[in-house]
Design a protein around this motif. Sequence first.
Motif, short mmCIF file in Angstrom:
data_model
loop_
_atom_site.label_atom_id
_atom_site.label_comp_id
_atom_site.label_asym_id
_atom_site.label_seq_id
_atom_site.Cartn_x
_atom_site.Cartn_y
_atom_site.Cartn_z
N ASP A 51 0.83 -1.21 0.00
CA ASP A 51 0.00 0.00 0.00
C ASP A 51 0.87 1.26 0.00
OD1 ASP A 51 -2.37 -1.41 -0.09
OD2 ASP A 51 -2.79 -1.20 2.06
N ILE A 52 1.94 1.24 0.77
CA ILE A 52 2.85 2.38 0.79
C ILE A 52 3.49 2.57 -0.59
CG2 ILE A 52 5.03 3.26 1.74
CD1 ILE A 52 4.17 1.78 4.38
N ALA A 53 3.97 1.48 -1.17
CA ALA A 53 4.58 1.57 -2.50
C ALA A 53 3.58 2.07 -3.54
CB ALA A 53 5.13 0.20 -2.91
N ASP A 54 2.36 1.58 -3.47
CA ASP A 54 1.32 2.02 -4.41
C ASP A 54 1.08 3.52 -4.30
OD1 ASP A 54 1.04 -0.57 -5.27
OD2 ASP A 54 -0.85 -0.94 -4.21
N THR A 55 1.10 4.04 -3.08
CA THR A 55 0.89 5.47 -2.88
C THR A 55 1.99 6.28 -3.54
OG1 THR A 55 -0.27 5.09 -0.80
CG2 THR A 55 0.64 7.28 -1.13
N PHE A 56 3.22 5.83 -3.40
CA PHE A 56 4.33 6.54 -4.05
C PHE A 56 4.19 6.49 -5.56
CE2 PHE A 56 6.43 6.43 0.04
CZ PHE A 56 7.18 7.59 0.02
N GLU A 57 3.83 5.33 -6.10
CA GLU A 57 3.68 5.21 -7.55
C GLU A 57 2.53 6.07 -8.07
OE1 GLU A 57 3.43 1.04 -8.34
OE2 GLU A 57 5.58 0.75 -8.05
N GLU A 58 1.41 6.08 -7.36
CA GLU A 58 0.27 6.89 -7.77
C GLU A 58 0.61 8.37 -7.72
OE1 GLU A 58 -2.84 5.68 -5.14
OE2 GLU A 58 -2.97 3.68 -6.03
N ASN A 59 1.30 8.80 -6.67
CA ASN A 59 1.68 10.21 -6.56
C ASN A 59 2.67 10.61 -7.65
OD1 ASN A 59 0.01 10.75 -4.41
ND2 ASN A 59 1.58 10.35 -2.88
#
Length: 70
Positions: A51-59
């Motif tokens: 979830d943390i990694a996904d947030t960075f990728e989405e941002n």
Amino acid sequence: MTEKCETNWSPTEDQIDKIIIPAMQETAQQYAKYASELKCPPAFIALMLRDIADTFEENAIIGDKGCDCC
């Protein structure tokens, strides 16, 4: 960071040794502590990290349209 920046950027050996590896080790230790405190399966910790990694990728896709690296 744009795709062009991601393609062009790579860490230096000094960054790898002094920042990246220690950060990864500290993160792993912190999440192992969370797993111990929560008494949860490793898969739940993996989900948290995903979830943390996904947030960075989405941002990266949404937020940055330009950068100083390229």
